[in-house]
Design a protein around this motif. Structure first.
Motif, PDB file in Angstrom:
ATOM      1  N   VAL A 120       0.720  -1.235   0.398  1.00  0.00           N
ATOM      2  CA  VAL A 120      -0.044   0.268  -0.053  1.00  0.00           C
ATOM      3  C   VAL A 120       1.332   1.318  -0.043  1.00  0.00           C
ATOM      4  O   VAL A 120       0.197   2.097  -0.935  1.00  0.00           O
ATOM      5  N   LEU A 121       1.740   1.345   0.797  1.00  0.00           N
ATOM      6  CA  LEU A 121       3.140   2.040   1.121  1.00  0.00           C
ATOM      7  C   LEU A 121       3.607   2.549  -0.551  1.00  0.00           C
ATOM      8  O   LEU A 121       3.698   3.773  -0.935  1.00  0.00           O
ATOM      9  N   GLY A 122       4.195   1.395  -0.866  1.00  0.00           N
ATOM     10  CA  GLY A 122       5.047   1.789  -2.438  1.00  0.00           C
ATOM     11  C   GLY A 122       4.143   2.319  -3.585  1.00  0.00           C
ATOM     12  O   GLY A 122       4.067   2.902  -4.250  1.00  0.00           O
ATOM     13  N   LEU A 123       2.451   1.292  -3.461  1.00  0.00           N
ATOM     14  CA  LEU A 123       2.039   2.550  -4.831  1.00  0.00           C
ATOM     15  C   LEU A 123       1.240   3.351  -4.601  1.00  0.00           C
ATOM     16  O   LEU A 123       1.368   4.451  -5.275  1.00  0.00           O
ATOM     17  N   ALA A 124       1.375   3.685  -3.081  1.00  0.00           N
ATOM     18  CA  ALA A 124       0.118   5.076  -2.723  1.00  0.00           C
ATOM     19  C   ALA A 124       1.050   6.611  -3.468  1.00  0.00           C
ATOM     20  O   ALA A 124       0.929   7.099  -3.598  1.00  0.00           O
ATOM     21  N   LEU A 125       2.641   6.057  -3.170  1.00  0.00           N
ATOM     22  CA  LEU A 125       4.208   7.177  -3.277  1.00  0.00           C
ATOM     23  C   LEU A 125       4.298   6.658  -4.611  1.00  0.00           C
ATOM     24  O   LEU A 125       5.733   8.049  -4.945  1.00  0.00           O
ATOM     25  N   ARG A 126       4.303   5.789  -5.680  1.00  0.00           N
ATOM     26  CA  ARG A 126       4.198   5.785  -6.416  1.00  0.00           C
ATOM     27  C   ARG A 126       6.046   5.394  -6.904  1.00  0.00           C
ATOM     28  O   ARG A 126       6.274   5.326  -8.125  1.00  0.00           O
ATOM     29  N   LEU A 127       5.930   4.968  -5.934  1.00  0.00           N
ATOM     30  CA  LEU A 127       8.005   4.740  -5.738  1.00  0.00           C
ATOM     31  C   LEU A 127       8.418   5.952  -6.416  1.00  0.00           C
ATOM     32  O   LEU A 127       9.358   5.248  -7.360  1.00  0.00           O
ATOM     33  N   PRO A 128       9.179   6.912  -5.759  1.00  0.00           N
ATOM     34  CA  PRO A 128       9.399   8.054  -6.464  1.00  0.00           C
ATOM     35  C   PRO A 128      11.133   6.974  -6.456  1.00  0.00           C
ATOM     36  O   PRO A 128      11.321   6.843  -6.119  1.00  0.00           O
ATOM     37  N   ALA A 129      11.771   7.953  -6.596  1.00  0.00           N
ATOM     38  CA  ALA A 129      13.648   7.250  -7.456  1.00  0.00           C
ATOM     39  C   ALA A 129      14.042   7.301  -6.024  1.00  0.00           C
ATOM     40  O   ALA A 129      14.640   5.978  -5.670  1.00  0.00           O
ATOM     41  N   MET A 130      14.284   7.950  -5.115  1.00  0.00           N
ATOM     42  CA  MET A 130      14.776   7.935  -3.511  1.00  0.00           C
ATOM     43  C   MET A 130      14.036   7.099  -2.721  1.00  0.00           C
ATOM     44  O   MET A 130      14.902   6.223  -3.186  1.00  0.00           O
ATOM     45  N   LEU A 131      12.333   6.753  -3.177  1.00  0.00           N
ATOM     46  CA  LEU A 131      12.330   5.283  -2.664  1.00  0.00           C
ATOM     47  C   LEU A 131      12.783   4.196  -3.030  1.00  0.00           C
ATOM     48  O   LEU A 131      12.742   3.498  -2.377  1.00  0.00           O
ATOM     49  N   LEU A 132      11.751   4.054  -4.537  1.00  0.00           N
ATOM     50  CA  LEU A 132      12.761   2.702  -4.798  1.00  0.00           C
ATOM     51  C   LEU A 132      14.287   2.895  -4.525  1.00  0.00           C
ATOM     52  O   LEU A 132      14.691   1.660  -4.284  1.00  0.00           O
ATOM     53  N   SER A 133      15.569   3.475  -4.536  1.00  0.00           N
ATOM     54  CA  SER A 133      16.547   3.336  -4.179  1.00  0.00           C
ATOM     55  C   SER A 133      16.843   2.930  -2.916  1.00  0.00           C
ATOM     56  O   SER A 133      17.320   2.091  -2.482  1.00  0.00           O
ATOM     57  N   VAL A 134      15.911   3.649  -1.714  1.00  0.00           N
ATOM     58  CA  VAL A 134      16.119   3.265  -0.815  1.00  0.00           C
ATOM     59  C   VAL A 134      15.772   1.951  -0.770  1.00  0.00           C
ATOM     60  O   VAL A 134      15.970   1.276   0.045  1.00  0.00           O
ATOM     61  N   LEU A 135      14.704   1.041  -0.753  1.00  0.00           N
ATOM     62  CA  LEU A 135      14.306   0.162  -0.608  1.00  0.00           C
ATOM     63  C   LEU A 135      14.805  -1.489  -0.835  1.00  0.00           C
ATOM     64  O   LEU A 135      15.087  -2.460  -0.886  1.00  0.00           O
ATOM     65  N   THR A 136      15.121  -0.677  -2.490  1.00  0.00           N
ATOM     66  CA  THR A 136      16.109  -1.519  -3.751  1.00  0.00           C
ATOM     67  C   THR A 136      17.486  -2.697  -2.858  1.00  0.00           C
ATOM     68  O   THR A 136      17.799  -2.944  -2.516  1.00  0.00           O
ATOM     69  N   ALA A 137      18.253  -1.264  -2.368  1.00  0.00           N
ATOM     70  CA  ALA A 137      19.231  -1.904  -1.504  1.00  0.00           C
ATOM     71  C   ALA A 137      19.073  -2.419   0.435  1.00  0.00           C
ATOM     72  O   ALA A 137      19.514  -2.983  -0.142  1.00  0.00           O
ATOM     73  N   LEU A 138      17.572  -1.770   0.818  1.00  0.00           N
ATOM     74  CA  LEU A 138      17.760  -2.937   1.996  1.00  0.00           C
ATOM     75  C   LEU A 138      17.252  -4.172   1.605  1.00  0.00           C
ATOM     76  O   LEU A 138      17.551  -4.758   1.929  1.00  0.00           O
ATOM     77  N   ALA A 139      16.352  -4.531   0.689  1.00  0.00           N
ATOM     78  CA  ALA A 139      16.089  -6.109  -0.255  1.00  0.00           C
ATOM     79  C   ALA A 139      16.892  -6.254  -1.106  1.00  0.00           C
ATOM     80  O   ALA A 139      17.513  -7.845  -0.379  1.00  0.00           O
ATOM     81  N   GLY A 140      18.581  -5.453  -1.169  1.00  0.00           N
ATOM     82  CA  GLY A 140      19.380  -6.593  -1.483  1.00  0.00           C
ATOM     83  C   GLY A 140      20.294  -6.282  -0.844  1.00  0.00           C
ATOM     84  O   GLY A 140      20.773  -8.178  -0.424  1.00  0.00           O
ATOM     85  N   ALA A 141      19.936  -5.612   0.131  1.00  0.00           N
ATOM     86  CA  ALA A 141      21.499  -6.506   1.623  1.00  0.00           C
ATOM     87  C   ALA A 141      20.535  -7.334   2.500  1.00  0.00           C
ATOM     88  O   ALA A 141      21.561  -7.943   2.696  1.00  0.00           O
ATOM     89  N   GLY A 142      19.150  -7.600   2.386  1.00  0.00           N
ATOM     90  CA  GLY A 142      18.172  -8.880   2.514  1.00  0.00           C
ATOM     91  C   GLY A 142      19.183 -10.282   2.436  1.00  0.00           C
ATOM     92  O   GLY A 142      19.499 -11.006   2.997  1.00  0.00           O
ATOM     93  N   LEU A 143      19.310  -9.314   1.087  1.00  0.00           N
ATOM     94  CA  LEU A 143      19.280 -11.065   0.089  1.00  0.00           C
ATOM     95  C   LEU A 143      20.309 -10.929   0.845  1.00  0.00           C
ATOM     96  O   LEU A 143      21.350 -12.762   0.256  1.00  0.00           O
TER      97      LEU A 143
END
Length: 209
Positions: A120-143
């Motif tokens: 819901v958060l991602g769709l509501a904010l439409r994943l702006p570039a900065m948020l996309l960078s943060v989330l992919t970095a967090l996801a990648g670090a976890g992986l």
């Protein structure tokens, strides 16, 4: 099998962590394939009673669902966001609940709630570039962290939700935070360079007739 999954997690995690925003479409498709593969293998194991990827049906189901999820994530942005953020929130929620001592049913419920909230958060904010960078970095670090834990034998390679938890040793948390911060910085610099290049190209003088 744990070694293979661990190496795949390391490779995809590194791409997500350091190149997530610039290769978003391809990486979301790869993430979809990774999630689909594990989901298919988990479903086959649950339906047949065999070990995780323990027979031919497990492999067939895993490959089919991996291809299906990858295609859906590549062609449909909303589905890609749902698959990515939903799975990320689910596993983080399950790991947190297990670390706090919750039972399997409560852990699964917490994971579902976390997945829905993140979608819901991602769709509501439409994943702006900065948020996309943060989330992919967090996801990648976890992986990456999950891949390392698999390779050293401290993470489950099967479908048991009860075994998914955050490692107790402090250095694993430190490694995760360092990787995530490095990914955010690298992606931020790459985004700045792309903006500077685009601005330079727009400001070039038009050729004289």
């Amino acid at each position: 099998m744990a070694t293979l999954i661990g190496l795949l997690a390391l490779a995809l995690g590194a791409l997500l962590c350091f190149r997530g925003s610039s290769l978003a479409r391809l990486l979301l498709a790869l993430w979809g394939a990774f999630i689909g593969f594990n989901l298919g293998a988990w479903l086959a194991a649950g339906l047949t009673g065999q070990p995780f990827l323990g027979d031919a049906w497990g492999w067939v189901c895993a490959i089919v669902t991996a291809v299906l999820f990858a295609l859906l994530a590549y062609w449909f942005y909303v589905l890609a966001v749902i698959i990515w953020l939903g799975s990320l929130g689910f596993w983080l929620g399950v790991a947190l609940a297990n670390a706090l001592g919750a039972d399997a049913e409560l852990s699964a419920l917490v994971g579902l709630i976390a997945g829905v909230l993140l979608v819901v958060l991602g769709l509501a904010l439409r994943l702006p570039a900065m948020l996309l960078s943060v989330l992919t970095a967090l996801a990648g670090a976890g992986l990456i962290l999950g891949g390392v834990l698999l390779l050293v034998g401290e993470a489950p390679a099967g479908p048991s939700l009860g075994e998914i938890t955050w490692p107790q040793e402090w250095w694993w948390t430190a490694l995760y935070l360092v990787l995530a911060l490095a990914g955010i910085i690298v992606q931020g610099r790459s985004r700045s360079r792309r903006r500077a290049r685009a601005h330079w190209q727009r400001s070039e003088p038009a050729p004289r007739p």
